[in-house]
Motif scaffolding. Sequence first.
Motif, short mmCIF file in Angstrom:
data_model
loop_
_atom_site.label_atom_id
_atom_site.label_comp_id
_atom_site.label_asym_id
_atom_site.label_seq_id
_atom_site.Cartn_x
_atom_site.Cartn_y
_atom_site.Cartn_z
N ASN A 59 0.83 -1.21 0.00
CA ASN A 59 0.00 0.00 0.00
C ASN A 59 0.86 1.25 0.00
OD1 ASN A 59 -2.61 -1.39 0.30
ND2 ASN A 59 -1.76 -2.01 2.27
N PRO A 60 0.94 1.96 -1.14
CA PRO A 60 1.72 3.20 -1.19
C PRO A 60 0.86 4.42 -0.84
CG PRO A 60 1.02 2.61 -3.39
CD PRO A 60 0.49 1.54 -2.45
N ASP A 61 1.51 5.49 -0.37
CA ASP A 61 0.81 6.76 -0.13
C ASP A 61 0.22 7.32 -1.42
OD1 ASP A 61 1.46 6.73 2.54
OD2 ASP A 61 3.05 8.23 2.38
N GLN A 62 0.90 7.06 -2.53
CA GLN A 62 0.41 7.51 -3.83
C GLN A 62 0.82 6.47 -4.87
OE1 GLN A 62 2.63 11.24 -4.28
NE2 GLN A 62 3.75 10.33 -5.99
N GLY A 63 0.12 6.45 -5.97
CA GLY A 63 0.44 5.50 -7.02
C GLY A 63 -0.18 4.14 -6.75
N VAL A 64 0.40 3.12 -7.39
CA VAL A 64 -0.15 1.78 -7.30
C VAL A 64 0.99 0.77 -7.29
CG1 VAL A 64 -0.44 1.56 -9.81
CG2 VAL A 64 -1.84 0.18 -8.29
N CYS A 65 0.80 -0.31 -6.55
CA CYS A 65 1.78 -1.41 -6.49
C CYS A 65 1.15 -2.67 -7.05
CB CYS A 65 2.23 -1.67 -5.06
SG CYS A 65 3.15 -0.32 -4.30
N GLN A 66 1.98 -3.45 -7.74
CA GLN A 66 1.56 -4.75 -8.26
C GLN A 66 2.59 -5.79 -7.86
OE1 GLN A 66 1.23 -3.83 -12.45
NE2 GLN A 66 -0.96 -3.46 -12.25
N HIS A 67 2.11 -7.03 -7.70
CA HIS A 67 3.00 -8.13 -7.31
C HIS A 67 2.95 -9.21 -8.37
CE1 HIS A 67 3.57 -12.14 -5.42
NE2 HIS A 67 4.68 -11.56 -5.04
N ALA A 68 4.13 -9.72 -8.73
CA ALA A 68 4.22 -10.86 -9.65
C ALA A 68 5.52 -11.60 -9.36
CB ALA A 68 4.18 -10.40 -11.10
#
Length: 185
Positions: A59-68
């Motif tokens: 969970n970022p303060d801004q933007g987006v995270c993805q996992h792979a």
Amino acid sequence: PERVIAADMVLASNQNTGPVAAGENLGLMLLVSNWGLDDATGVVVVDTLPEGTSFVAANPDQGVCQHADGVVTCNLGNVAAAQNVVIHLNVQTLQAGQVNNHAAVVANEPDPQPGNNLRDGAVVIEEPVFADLSFVNTDDPDPIAVVETLQNEVTVTNNGPQDAHHVVLVDNLPQEAQWQQNMVG
């Protein structure tokens, strides 16, 4: 001379420093900072999760995270000069031993100090410790006549070292017995 636009991206991390047992979640925090004089664009953080862990959330303060495939990629967009962005990562530990987390940050602009764009951290995962439950089942009188009342007492003890939660004890009565009263103490 023309001034070169530069963003000095800095990556710092903080993780649980206390003992973490295998099977528990481990919280990791990445602090992304722009120490440069100019805004950074296209900021990306790549975090290679430690072996022996399983991704839970990012969970970022801004933007987006993805996992792979054990890699978390966070596209943070623009980070203004003197701005900080925090990314909270959560992984489940799967086995005991030392785990090493590796992360890096990059931006579109040149970075005058790329050495502070990398962060490595190690955490020791301990063998899990469980509650140790035991019970004793006593009855009185013993033996009992067909029409007598039997007092049956079940004592449950937790020998530790951890608390036991949601404990359920099932004590099946013979078909010939009739339940009369329940006392918990």
